[in-house]
Design a protein around this motif. Structure first.
Motif, PDB file in Angstrom:
ATOM      1  N   LEU A  94       0.868  -1.169   0.000  1.00 54.31           N
ATOM      2  CA  LEU A  94       0.000   0.000   0.000  1.00 54.31           C
ATOM      3  C   LEU A  94       0.912   1.229   0.000  1.00 54.31           C
ATOM      4  O   LEU A  94       1.867   1.296   0.779  1.00 54.31           O
ATOM      5  CB  LEU A  94      -0.895   0.018   1.240  1.00 54.31           C
ATOM      6  CG  LEU A  94      -1.877   1.183   1.285  1.00 54.31           C
ATOM      7  CD1 LEU A  94      -3.273   0.683   1.616  1.00 54.31           C
ATOM      8  CD2 LEU A  94      -1.440   2.224   2.288  1.00 54.31           C
ATOM      9  N   LEU A  95       0.639   2.152  -0.906  1.00 59.61           N
ATOM     10  CA  LEU A  95       1.408   3.385  -1.045  1.00 59.61           C
ATOM     11  C   LEU A  95       0.513   4.576  -0.754  1.00 59.61           C
ATOM     12  O   LEU A  95      -0.681   4.545  -1.077  1.00 59.61           O
ATOM     13  CB  LEU A  95       1.929   3.546  -2.477  1.00 59.61           C
ATOM     14  CG  LEU A  95       2.716   2.401  -3.095  1.00 59.61           C
ATOM     15  CD1 LEU A  95       2.948   2.681  -4.575  1.00 59.61           C
ATOM     16  CD2 LEU A  95       4.033   2.225  -2.379  1.00 59.61           C
ATOM     17  N   ILE A  96       1.085   5.631  -0.206  1.00 64.36           N
ATOM     18  CA  ILE A  96       0.374   6.906  -0.065  1.00 64.36           C
ATOM     19  C   ILE A  96       1.295   7.979  -0.621  1.00 64.36           C
ATOM     20  O   ILE A  96       2.440   8.108  -0.172  1.00 64.36           O
ATOM     21  CB  ILE A  96       0.009   7.213   1.395  1.00 64.36           C
ATOM     22  CG1 ILE A  96      -0.875   6.112   1.978  1.00 64.36           C
ATOM     23  CG2 ILE A  96      -0.706   8.572   1.489  1.00 64.36           C
ATOM     24  CD1 ILE A  96      -1.163   6.264   3.462  1.00 64.36           C
ATOM     25  N   GLU A  97       0.795   8.726  -1.619  1.00 59.03           N
ATOM     26  CA  GLU A  97       1.569   9.789  -2.254  1.00 59.03           C
ATOM     27  C   GLU A  97       0.671  10.976  -2.520  1.00 59.03           C
ATOM     28  O   GLU A  97      -0.510  10.804  -2.824  1.00 59.03           O
ATOM     29  CB  GLU A  97       2.123   9.339  -3.610  1.00 59.03           C
ATOM     30  CG  GLU A  97       3.136   8.250  -3.583  1.00 59.03           C
ATOM     31  CD  GLU A  97       3.620   7.881  -4.983  1.00 59.03           C
ATOM     32  OE1 GLU A  97       2.948   8.231  -5.976  1.00 59.03           O
ATOM     33  OE2 GLU A  97       4.665   7.233  -5.072  1.00 59.03           O
ATOM     34  N   PRO A  98       1.226  12.189  -2.484  1.00 61.76           N
ATOM     35  CA  PRO A  98       0.430  13.343  -2.902  1.00 61.76           C
ATOM     36  C   PRO A  98      -0.044  13.169  -4.346  1.00 61.76           C
ATOM     37  O   PRO A  98       0.687  12.626  -5.183  1.00 61.76           O
ATOM     38  CB  PRO A  98       1.412  14.517  -2.786  1.00 61.76           C
ATOM     39  CG  PRO A  98       2.420  14.069  -1.787  1.00 61.76           C
ATOM     40  CD  PRO A  98       2.554  12.579  -2.011  1.00 61.76           C
ATOM     41  N   LYS A  99      -1.249  13.586  -4.624  1.00 60.21           N
ATOM     42  CA  LYS A  99      -1.784  13.498  -5.980  1.00 60.21           C
ATOM     43  C   LYS A  99      -0.836  14.165  -6.969  1.00 60.21           C
ATOM     44  O   LYS A  99      -0.284  15.215  -6.690  1.00 60.21           O
ATOM     45  CB  LYS A  99      -3.156  14.160  -6.058  1.00 60.21           C
ATOM     46  CG  LYS A  99      -4.206  13.391  -5.303  1.00 60.21           C
ATOM     47  CD  LYS A  99      -5.570  14.062  -5.460  1.00 60.21           C
ATOM     48  CE  LYS A  99      -6.612  13.312  -4.670  1.00 60.21           C
ATOM     49  NZ  LYS A  99      -6.795  11.947  -5.070  1.00 60.21           N
ATOM     50  N   GLY A 100      -0.635  13.511  -8.098  1.00 58.92           N
ATOM     51  CA  GLY A 100       0.182  14.078  -9.155  1.00 58.92           C
ATOM     52  C   GLY A 100       1.666  13.780  -9.054  1.00 58.92           C
ATOM     53  O   GLY A 100       2.420  14.121  -9.961  1.00 58.92           O
ATOM     54  N   VAL A 101       2.114  13.135  -7.976  1.00 59.11           N
ATOM     55  CA  VAL A 101       3.539  12.815  -7.833  1.00 59.11           C
ATOM     56  C   VAL A 101       3.857  11.588  -8.691  1.00 59.11           C
ATOM     57  O   VAL A 101       3.227  10.543  -8.533  1.00 59.11           O
ATOM     58  CB  VAL A 101       3.911  12.554  -6.358  1.00 59.11           C
ATOM     59  CG1 VAL A 101       5.311  11.964  -6.240  1.00 59.11           C
ATOM     60  CG2 VAL A 101       3.797  13.834  -5.560  1.00 59.11           C
ATOM     61  N   PRO A 102       4.817  11.695  -9.617  1.00 60.42           N
ATOM     62  CA  PRO A 102       5.171  10.530 -10.436  1.00 60.42           C
ATOM     63  C   PRO A 102       5.904   9.479  -9.614  1.00 60.42           C
ATOM     64  O   PRO A 102       6.765   9.822  -8.794  1.00 60.42           O
ATOM     65  CB  PRO A 102       6.075  11.122 -11.523  1.00 60.42           C
ATOM     66  CG  PRO A 102       6.583  12.403 -10.963  1.00 60.42           C
ATOM     67  CD  PRO A 102       5.577  12.883  -9.963  1.00 60.42           C
TER      68      PRO A 102
END
Length: 116
Positions: A94-102
């Protein structure tokens, strides 16, 4: 609002290194992905990278060290640190990243993040 079954979402994914968005959390994408093999070394200049291993085991390789990360464990890579995840056997993450981060740190080489 609804519950999200992680195993059910992961069962829909047959590829590796192909993150799929399953939920939104503030301005972040919550994603599931399957790892197998080694991802290229990369970095994220402006954001940390969050990994929660759900099933299996991965190794987070940094420039001069490696950290095993087992099911039920989290690894956070601070922004600006070169890293790559590697999994000898398939693992589910499971990953969590800010929207739009490649996911590669570079929009030109990043995977699409379809919503499932």
């Amino acid at each position: 609002m609804k519950t999200i079954n992680l195993a059910g979402k992961l069962a829909r994914i047959s590829s590796h290194w192909d993150p799929h968005v399953i939920a939104d959390y503030n301005d972040n994408d919550v994603m599931v992905v399957k790892f197998q093999g080694a991802f290229p070394f990369h970095l994220h200049e402006d954001t940390d990278d969050f990994f929660l291993v759900l099933k299996g085991e991965m190794v987070m390789e940094l420039e001069d060290e490696a950290h095993p990360v087992k099911a039920g464990e989290i690894f956070v890579v601070p922004k600006g640190v070169t890293h790559r995840p590697r999994a000898d056997q398939e693992c589910e993450v499971l990953l969590i990243e800010p929207k739009g981060v490649p996911n590669t740190g570079d929009p030109a080489t990043a995977a699409a993040k379809p919503r499932i």
